[in-house]
Design an enzyme around this catalytic site. Structure first.
Site, short mmCIF file in Angstrom:
data_model
loop_
_atom_site.label_atom_id
_atom_site.label_comp_id
_atom_site.label_asym_id
_atom_site.label_seq_id
_atom_site.Cartn_x
_atom_site.Cartn_y
_atom_site.Cartn_z
N SER A 257 0.85 -1.20 0.00
CA SER A 257 0.00 0.00 0.00
C SER A 257 0.89 1.25 0.00
O SER A 257 2.00 1.20 0.56
CB SER A 257 -0.87 0.00 1.26
OG SER A 257 -1.39 1.30 1.49
N TYR B 21 -1.51 -0.24 10.31
CA TYR B 21 -1.74 -0.80 8.97
C TYR B 21 -0.48 -0.63 8.11
O TYR B 21 -0.04 -1.57 7.43
CB TYR B 21 -2.94 -0.10 8.33
CG TYR B 21 -3.19 -0.46 6.88
CD1 TYR B 21 -3.40 -1.78 6.49
CD2 TYR B 21 -3.21 0.53 5.89
CE1 TYR B 21 -3.62 -2.11 5.16
CE2 TYR B 21 -3.45 0.22 4.56
CZ TYR B 21 -3.65 -1.11 4.20
OH TYR B 21 -3.87 -1.43 2.87
P1 NAP Z 1 -11.76 -6.15 0.32
O1 NAP Z 1 -12.66 -5.66 -0.76
O2 NAP Z 1 -12.14 -5.90 1.73
O3 NAP Z 1 -11.53 -7.73 0.13
C1 NAP Z 1 -10.78 -8.43 1.10
C2 NAP Z 1 -10.65 -9.89 0.69
O4 NAP Z 1 -9.85 -10.54 1.69
C3 NAP Z 1 -11.96 -10.64 0.63
O5 NAP Z 1 -11.89 -11.63 -0.39
C4 NAP Z 1 -12.05 -11.29 2.00
O6 NAP Z 1 -12.89 -12.45 1.96
C5 NAP Z 1 -10.58 -11.66 2.23
N1 NAP Z 1 -10.25 -11.80 3.66
C6 NAP Z 1 -10.49 -10.90 4.66
N2 NAP Z 1 -10.12 -11.42 5.83
C7 NAP Z 1 -9.61 -12.66 5.57
C8 NAP Z 1 -9.07 -13.70 6.38
N3 NAP Z 1 -8.97 -13.60 7.72
N4 NAP Z 1 -8.65 -14.85 5.77
C9 NAP Z 1 -8.75 -14.99 4.42
N5 NAP Z 1 -9.25 -14.04 3.61
C10 NAP Z 1 -9.68 -12.90 4.19
O7 NAP Z 1 -10.26 -5.57 0.17
P2 NAP Z 1 -9.53 -4.70 -0.98
O8 NAP Z 1 -9.85 -3.27 -0.76
O9 NAP Z 1 -9.76 -5.33 -2.30
O10 NAP Z 1 -8.01 -4.89 -0.54
C11 NAP Z 1 -7.24 -5.99 -0.98
C12 NAP Z 1 -5.78 -5.78 -0.59
O11 NAP Z 1 -5.28 -4.60 -1.20
C13 NAP Z 1 -5.54 -5.61 0.91
O12 NAP Z 1 -4.35 -6.25 1.26
C14 NAP Z 1 -5.39 -4.11 1.09
O13 NAP Z 1 -4.61 -3.80 2.22
C15 NAP Z 1 -4.70 -3.75 -0.21
N6 NAP Z 1 -4.88 -2.37 -0.66
C16 NAP Z 1 -6.13 -1.90 -0.93
C17 NAP Z 1 -6.28 -0.61 -1.41
C18 NAP Z 1 -7.65 -0.07 -1.76
O14 NAP Z 1 -7.75 1.16 -1.97
N7 NAP Z 1 -8.68 -0.90 -1.86
C19 NAP Z 1 -5.15 0.22 -1.61
C20 NAP Z 1 -3.89 -0.29 -1.29
C21 NAP Z 1 -3.78 -1.60 -0.84
P3 NAP Z 1 -13.66 -12.97 3.30
O15 NAP Z 1 -14.20 -11.75 4.00
O16 NAP Z 1 -14.70 -13.90 2.80
O17 NAP Z 1 -12.63 -13.68 4.11
#
Ligand code: NAP
Length: 263
Positions: A141, A154
């Site tokens: 991130s 985080y």
């Molecule tokens: P999201 O929409 O909240 O999706 C999270 C995913 O992780 C879901 O498939 C969820 O499925 C799974 N997950 C959550 N807890 C889990 C656990 N304990 N065990 C296994 N799977 C788990 O997240 P996102 O925004 O796409 O983010 C994805 C990644 O990108 C993260 O690492 C985040 O830090 C990073 N990131 C995001 C952004 C952004 O702006 N979105 C920017 C920079 C970095 P379940 O709930 O069914 O487990």
């Protein structure tokens, strides 16, 4: 690019960025396993992606925040895919807040974002090394590379993931395995919408509060295209690196503070 004989495990791929990454690999013909805790959602996503093709997609349930979840997923994915060629460590949670985080929240983030990725990857890397090929991408991130208020814990998890990628590259690079980090800019995923709300104002608010010189938030496609590159033979000479796919957030400073104030 054809990835027809490539097997891919993308964690946290039943939603948001991970789902976009899985979709991209399926579109390139790869054999993909999506994973998350919620089996109903996971099976539905896998069915949808498998129908899109031309690659294949199936689901394995795992809680990567537990001690035994990552190891069990490693075994099941190795069996399902007859060996994992590409691992994308994308599963992550962000508990960000101006107030100090509780110890429980801190542990939950560390246990999933860092320990989960560590246990899963260290279970799979030696097998990739034995086969003489493999690629791992750690999703980090922008907050891992600059100080932002309210993000300390985080950011620490993502900084750890960045260093894990570099150390694994050093340890396994000579065996034909590459490990890189990718830092995505803000994407309006279900996870982010839970945090900051939905609707037209939410991405505008993100734009106003960040130094996104791209002038827009990222799409899942922006990120998945870069993950595909890092995982592909096109990136054969890229190892232990961090790719910033963040609309300029990391590379560009602002003397005025935020985008909103820049004339
Ligand atoms: P999201 O929409 O909240 O999706 C999270 C995913 O992780 C879901 O498939 C969820 O499925 C799974 N997950 C959550 N807890 C889990 C656990 N304990 N065990 C296994 N799977 C788990 O997240 P996102 O925004 O796409 O983010 C994805 C990644 O990108 C993260 O690492 C985040 O830090 C990073 N990131 C995001 C952004 C952004 O702006 N979105 C920017 C920079 C970095 P379940 O709930 O069914 O487990």
């Amino acid at each position: 690019m054809s990835l027809q004989s490539t097997s891919v495990l993308v964690t946290g791929s039943t939603s948001g960025i991970g789902q976009s990454i899985a979709e991209r690999f399926v579109a390139e013909g790869a054999d993909v396993v999506v994973t998350g805790r919620d089996a109903t959602r996971g099976r539905a996503v896998a069915r949808w992606l498998d129908a899109l093709g031309p690659g294949r997609c199936s689901f394995l349930a795992a809680d990567l925040g537990t001690l035994d979840g990552p190891g069990r997923l490693a075994e099941a994915a190795e069996e399902r895919l007859s060996g994992v060629d590409v691992l994308v460590n994308n599963a992550g949670i962000y508990k960000v807040d101006g107030a100090p985080l509780s110890a429980a929240d801190f542990d939950e983030m560390m246990n999933l974002n860092v320990r989960g990725a560590h246990l899963l990857t260290t279970a799979l890397l030696p097998r990739m090394a034995e086969r003489g090929r493999g690629a791992v991408v750690n999703v980090t991130s922008p907050v891992a590379y600059r100080g932002y208020p309210g993000m300390a814990a985080y950011a620490a998890t993502k900084g750890a993931l960045d260093m894990l990628a570099k150390c694994w590259a050093a340890e396994f690079g000579k065996s034909g395995v590459r490990v890189n980090a990718l830092s995505p800019g803000p994407v309006m995923t279900p996870g982010v919408e839970k945090l900051i709300g939905t609707g037209e104002e939410a991405p505008k608010d993100v734009l106003a509060r960040t130094n996104l010189v791209a002038g827009r938030v990222a799409t899942g496609n922006d990120i998945s295209a870069a993950v595909l590159y890092l995982a592909s033979p096109e990136a054969a000479y890229v190892n232990g690196s961090t790719l910033h796919v963040d609309g300029g957030m990391n590379g560009v400073g602002s003397l005025w503070g935020t985008n909103e104030d820049v004339p």
